[in-house]
Design a protein around this motif. Structure first.
Motif, mmCIF file in Angstrom:
data_model
loop_
_atom_site.group_PDB
_atom_site.id
_atom_site.type_symbol
_atom_site.label_atom_id
_atom_site.label_comp_id
_atom_site.label_asym_id
_atom_site.label_seq_id
_atom_site.Cartn_x
_atom_site.Cartn_y
_atom_site.Cartn_z
ATOM 1 N N VAL A 1 -23.611 18.943 36.481
ATOM 2 C CA VAL A 1 -23.558 20.411 36.551
ATOM 3 C C VAL A 1 -23.669 20.993 35.145
ATOM 4 O O VAL A 1 -24.419 21.952 34.916
ATOM 5 C CB VAL A 1 -22.258 20.890 37.250
ATOM 6 C CG1 VAL A 1 -22.077 22.397 37.115
ATOM 7 C CG2 VAL A 1 -22.268 20.481 38.717
ATOM 8 N N VAL A 2 -22.939 20.407 34.195
ATOM 9 C CA VAL A 2 -22.995 20.880 32.810
ATOM 10 C C VAL A 2 -24.417 20.745 32.266
ATOM 11 O O VAL A 2 -24.954 21.676 31.649
ATOM 12 C CB VAL A 2 -21.986 20.116 31.926
ATOM 13 C CG1 VAL A 2 -22.216 20.395 30.448
ATOM 14 C CG2 VAL A 2 -20.562 20.473 32.320
ATOM 15 N N LYS A 3 -25.037 19.594 32.497
ATOM 16 C CA LYS A 3 -26.410 19.385 32.012
ATOM 17 C C LYS A 3 -27.373 20.397 32.622
ATOM 18 O O LYS A 3 -28.235 20.945 31.930
ATOM 19 C CB LYS A 3 -26.874 17.953 32.326
ATOM 20 C CG LYS A 3 -26.250 16.916 31.432
ATOM 21 C CD LYS A 3 -26.565 15.502 31.854
ATOM 22 C CE LYS A 3 -28.023 15.180 31.846
ATOM 23 N NZ LYS A 3 -28.302 13.760 32.180
ATOM 24 N N GLY A 4 -27.228 20.660 33.898
ATOM 25 C CA GLY A 4 -28.086 21.646 34.556
ATOM 26 C C GLY A 4 -27.887 23.038 33.988
ATOM 27 O O GLY A 4 -28.847 23.774 33.747
ATOM 28 N N ALA A 5 -26.626 23.399 33.763
ATOM 29 C CA ALA A 5 -26.328 24.726 33.207
ATOM 30 C C ALA A 5 -26.866 24.839 31.776
ATOM 31 O O ALA A 5 -27.441 25.864 31.396
ATOM 32 C CB ALA A 5 -24.818 24.983 33.236
ATOM 33 N N LEU A 6 -26.693 23.795 30.978
ATOM 34 C CA LEU A 6 -27.199 23.813 29.604
ATOM 35 C C LEU A 6 -28.725 23.919 29.578
ATOM 36 O O LEU A 6 -29.286 24.679 28.794
ATOM 37 C CB LEU A 6 -26.746 22.568 28.841
ATOM 38 C CG LEU A 6 -25.258 22.493 28.507
ATOM 39 C CD1 LEU A 6 -24.924 21.130 27.908
ATOM 40 C CD2 LEU A 6 -24.851 23.613 27.567
ATOM 41 N N ALA A 7 -29.383 23.164 30.447
ATOM 42 C CA ALA A 7 -30.847 23.211 30.496
ATOM 43 C C ALA A 7 -31.326 24.595 30.918
ATOM 44 O O ALA A 7 -32.277 25.131 30.336
ATOM 45 C CB ALA A 7 -31.375 22.142 31.454
ATOM 46 N N ALA A 8 -30.670 25.184 31.906
ATOM 47 C CA ALA A 8 -31.070 26.514 32.369
ATOM 48 C C ALA A 8 -30.959 27.530 31.244
ATOM 49 O O ALA A 8 -31.864 28.351 31.039
ATOM 50 C CB ALA A 8 -30.204 26.941 33.559
ATOM 51 N N PHE A 9 -29.866 27.466 30.492
ATOM 52 C CA PHE A 9 -29.666 28.424 29.410
ATOM 53 C C PHE A 9 -30.575 28.119 28.224
ATOM 54 O O PHE A 9 -31.195 29.014 27.657
ATOM 55 C CB PHE A 9 -28.201 28.434 28.967
ATOM 56 C CG PHE A 9 -27.894 29.502 27.957
ATOM 57 C CD1 PHE A 9 -27.788 30.826 28.343
ATOM 58 C CD2 PHE A 9 -27.724 29.182 26.626
ATOM 59 C CE1 PHE A 9 -27.522 31.819 27.412
ATOM 60 C CE2 PHE A 9 -27.456 30.171 25.685
ATOM 61 C CZ PHE A 9 -27.354 31.490 26.088
ATOM 62 N N ALA A 10 -30.673 26.852 27.857
ATOM 63 C CA ALA A 10 -31.446 26.462 26.667
ATOM 64 C C ALA A 10 -32.930 26.784 26.803
ATOM 65 O O ALA A 10 -33.580 27.145 25.824
ATOM 66 C CB ALA A 10 -31.259 24.973 26.389
ATOM 67 N N PHE A 11 -33.464 26.660 28.003
ATOM 68 C CA PHE A 11 -34.901 26.837 28.191
ATOM 69 C C PHE A 11 -35.284 28.177 28.816
ATOM 70 O O PHE A 11 -36.454 28.421 29.089
ATOM 71 C CB PHE A 11 -35.470 25.659 28.977
ATOM 72 C CG PHE A 11 -35.243 24.357 28.267
ATOM 73 C CD1 PHE A 11 -35.809 24.122 27.024
ATOM 74 C CD2 PHE A 11 -34.428 23.386 28.813
ATOM 75 C CE1 PHE A 11 -35.585 22.938 26.342
ATOM 76 C CE2 PHE A 11 -34.193 22.195 28.141
ATOM 77 C CZ PHE A 11 -34.777 21.972 26.899
ATOM 78 N N ALA A 12 -34.293 29.048 29.018
ATOM 79 C CA ALA A 12 -34.584 30.408 29.500
ATOM 80 C C ALA A 12 -35.151 31.220 28.342
ATOM 81 O O ALA A 12 -34.853 30.944 27.176
ATOM 82 C CB ALA A 12 -33.306 31.057 30.030
ATOM 83 N N PRO A 13 -35.973 32.206 28.637
ATOM 84 C CA PRO A 13 -36.492 33.060 27.553
ATOM 85 C C PRO A 13 -35.329 33.728 26.813
ATOM 86 O O PRO A 13 -34.374 34.182 27.443
ATOM 87 C CB PRO A 13 -37.343 34.099 28.285
ATOM 88 C CG PRO A 13 -37.639 33.498 29.619
ATOM 89 C CD PRO A 13 -36.481 32.601 29.949
ATOM 90 N N PRO A 14 -35.396 33.769 25.472
ATOM 91 C CA PRO A 14 -34.315 34.413 24.719
ATOM 92 C C PRO A 14 -34.340 35.922 24.903
ATOM 93 O O PRO A 14 -35.370 36.498 25.262
ATOM 94 C CB PRO A 14 -34.623 34.035 23.270
ATOM 95 C CG PRO A 14 -36.096 33.776 23.247
ATOM 96 C CD PRO A 14 -36.447 33.245 24.609
ATOM 97 N N SER A 15 -33.215 36.535 24.636
ATOM 98 C CA SER A 15 -33.163 37.995 24.709
ATOM 99 C C SER A 15 -33.987 38.580 23.567
ATOM 100 O O SER A 15 -34.262 37.910 22.573
ATOM 101 C CB SER A 15 -31.716 38.479 24.604
ATOM 102 O OG SER A 15 -31.244 38.292 23.279
ATOM 103 N N ALA A 16 -34.358 39.834 23.713
ATOM 104 C CA ALA A 16 -35.147 40.504 22.671
ATOM 105 C C ALA A 16 -34.367 40.608 21.369
ATOM 106 O O ALA A 16 -34.955 40.647 20.291
ATOM 107 C CB ALA A 16 -35.562 41.891 23.152
#
Length: 153
Positions: free
Chosen positions: A128-143
């Protein structure tokens, strides 16, 4: 001091611990002198990044700094630089047999650190932690996100 540790501080500490485990795996070998940046560059080359520009972007460093790192890895016999088939201005980076062996040691250490983490929190929680980290790490950054990158020098 806040009651709950800051997520950013925890992530940085976890990342640093894993990098230390990777470097510790090289102790007592002919690779023990590698800096964190050199070790991570070798890992990323093993992952398929094959130009100085790609490494610079991934490590958040200048192409000049990465060129120096690659020159050191080349001098140590861990890296080969060849003409790039697509871009004549660029050199293609590949690991030598010795570089592949160093990366294999570091990958084994990374797997060991992951196993230890799983033993600490449970395999399901770690996934779960790995999935959450991957989702956040590879999501487009905020402006508003800064372009500053963490360096392991």
């Amino acid at each position: 001091m806040s009651a709950e540790p800051d997520l950013g501080v925890l992530l940085a500490a976890a990342c640093e611990r894993i990098v230390r485990e990777l470097l510790a795996s090289l102790a007592g070998t002919e690779y023990a002198h590698l800096t964190p940046s050199q070790a991570l560059a070798a890992v990323f080359i093993g992952d398929g990044l094959d130009t100085v520009t790609q490494l610079a972007e991934r490590l958040g460093m200048t192409t000049q700094a990465i060129s120096k790192i690659c020159a050191a890895l080349d001098a140590e016999g861990l890296l080969a630089r060849e003409p790039h088939s697509v871009d004549a201005r660029s050199r293609r980076l590949t690991l030598t047999a010795s570089g592949t062996a160093a990366v294999a040691r570091m990958r084994a250490a990374g797997a060991g650190a992951e196993r230890a983490w799983g033993e600490l929190v449970g395999a399901e929680t770690l996934e779960v932690v790995k999935g959450a980290l991957a989702a956040f790490a590879f999501a487009p950054p905020s402006a508003a996100a800064s372009s500053v990158r963490i360096r392991f020098s």
